[in-house]
Design a protein around this motif. Sequence first.
Motif, mmCIF file in Angstrom:
data_model
loop_
_atom_site.group_PDB
_atom_site.id
_atom_site.type_symbol
_atom_site.label_atom_id
_atom_site.label_comp_id
_atom_site.label_asym_id
_atom_site.label_seq_id
_atom_site.Cartn_x
_atom_site.Cartn_y
_atom_site.Cartn_z
ATOM 1 N N LEU A 183 0.825 -1.205 0.000
ATOM 2 C CA LEU A 183 0.000 0.000 0.000
ATOM 3 C C LEU A 183 0.857 1.253 0.000
ATOM 4 N N VAL A 184 1.933 1.240 0.787
ATOM 5 C CA VAL A 184 2.823 2.399 0.813
ATOM 6 C C VAL A 184 3.439 2.624 -0.564
ATOM 7 N N ARG A 185 3.758 1.547 -1.265
ATOM 8 C CA ARG A 185 4.285 1.693 -2.623
ATOM 9 C C ARG A 185 3.294 2.442 -3.505
ATOM 10 N N TYR A 186 2.018 2.072 -3.416
ATOM 11 C CA TYR A 186 1.017 2.745 -4.235
ATOM 12 C C TYR A 186 0.842 4.204 -3.816
ATOM 13 N N PHE A 187 0.962 4.490 -2.505
ATOM 14 C CA PHE A 187 0.879 5.876 -2.054
ATOM 15 C C PHE A 187 2.053 6.695 -2.585
ATOM 16 N N VAL A 188 3.217 6.083 -2.627
ATOM 17 C CA VAL A 188 4.404 6.780 -3.128
ATOM 18 C C VAL A 188 4.282 7.051 -4.621
ATOM 19 N N LEU A 189 3.760 6.078 -5.367
ATOM 20 C CA LEU A 189 3.707 6.194 -6.821
ATOM 21 C C LEU A 189 2.500 6.977 -7.326
ATOM 22 N N GLY A 190 1.432 7.024 -6.546
ATOM 23 C CA GLY A 190 0.209 7.664 -7.015
ATOM 24 C C GLY A 190 -0.182 8.873 -6.192
ATOM 25 N N CYS A 191 -1.215 9.548 -6.642
ATOM 26 C CA CYS A 191 -1.802 10.685 -5.918
ATOM 27 C C CYS A 191 -3.259 10.331 -5.625
ATOM 28 N N PRO A 192 -3.532 9.690 -4.499
ATOM 29 C CA PRO A 192 -4.901 9.272 -4.201
ATOM 30 C C PRO A 192 -5.857 10.457 -4.187
ATOM 31 N N GLY A 193 -7.061 10.195 -4.637
ATOM 32 C CA GLY A 193 -8.066 11.249 -4.683
ATOM 33 C C GLY A 193 -9.448 10.655 -4.773
ATOM 34 N N LEU A 194 -10.374 11.446 -5.305
ATOM 35 C CA LEU A 194 -11.757 11.001 -5.450
ATOM 36 C C LEU A 194 -12.360 11.581 -6.716
#
Length: 424
Positions: A183-194
């Motif tokens: 999950l941390v990898r995805y947080f590092v690589l992406g910009c979570p939003g809605l």
Amino acid sequence: MPDVIVIGAGLAGLRCAGLLSARGLDVVVLEAADAVGGRQRTDIVDGFRLDRGFQVLNPAYPALRRSVDLDALALGSFPVGVRVRTAEGMAELRHPLRYPQSIAASLRSGLVNTRDAVALARWATPALVHPLSRLARNDVAVREGWDAVGLRGPLRTAVLEPFLSGVLAESRGETSNTFARLLVRYFVLGCPGLPAQGIAAVPEQLAAHARTTGTDVRLSVRAGRITALGEQIRVEVSEGDSVSAARVVVAVGPDAVTDLTELARPATNGLQTWWFAAAEPPTASALLTVDGRGHGPVVNTVVMTHTVPSYAPAGRHLIAATCLLPRGGDPAEELEVRRHLSGIWGSDISEWELIRRDDITDALPAQPAPLGAARSPRYAERLYVAGDHRDTASIQGALASGERAAHAVLSDAGYSSSATPLRR
């Protein structure tokens, strides 16, 4: 008679159905609710968009990028970082590579020291450079993973533990260390939003695509007993005659899978979200805020309208506050939530209007160590199972599981494989 019946119009079911109908199969989706989405639903209440519990969408998920048109979602992105309420005030920690100007402030916050920073890098870096199969070797609980790298200071206790407790829906550190790193990898690589129209825009887009390719999506139809009859499988439904097909995919949530199969009920973690309306926001920051002092019951809170203004009517703001919902325990009550929020924000919130409280008992499948391989979708002859409880507890896991089920159906039905490599 359809070729395939898919039970459940959540992310896994819709993704599976869309892939099957795109290959020319006659597909019927049976959904008990009055709309598609499963746990990804959005309601309009007094002009506010309220998701069924606080959720975020990470565009770095590979299965999401394969499944939907991200541009069409008009994503509003949260800043990649976190605000932390400490005994001394409010501190902000941001992604050091995306916000290099924030590094000095992070160091002054008292939440980051050299030992913790090195330990965090030692813990997180392998997730950025190694495949999941290697990360999963000798998997332990995340608390043990942090202990092993020497991560024990305030960066852990005041930042990571409260932040991840809201993400993982548990505060004991029992979740798989590998899954937490993933999950941390995805947080590092992406910009979570809605999405501007709410989290429901994702399943709605999947449903629109499935319908375009020929899928028949039937709402307010509850599936019941499943019976194998030679080369057919019959599904009894709540209203009208039973439906039969050559194959059936059960793509319901962890709370309902035992109603349709003999699988054990997957363990789940619960979350409670409080939605408040305010004329003025408590902060100008769009960062997710946690309490680093170890107080509860709120594990995170955020001003939604700083990221997705369309979640509230003009001139109003929407604030979300999330608490853990322990199975068998007492849920948080409004008085204690308001008291804690007032302490986190450092402001009087007595004028905030409570719009709704969402208690999501089965918010996420539990993901204890060791993290196993994704479960096969094949359950019995001509019968398949899909859902995030068969993969990883995430939107990525749900979509990837739906894809895996579709590929299994196509293979068993004699269609040539055109499978896209699936990553968790």
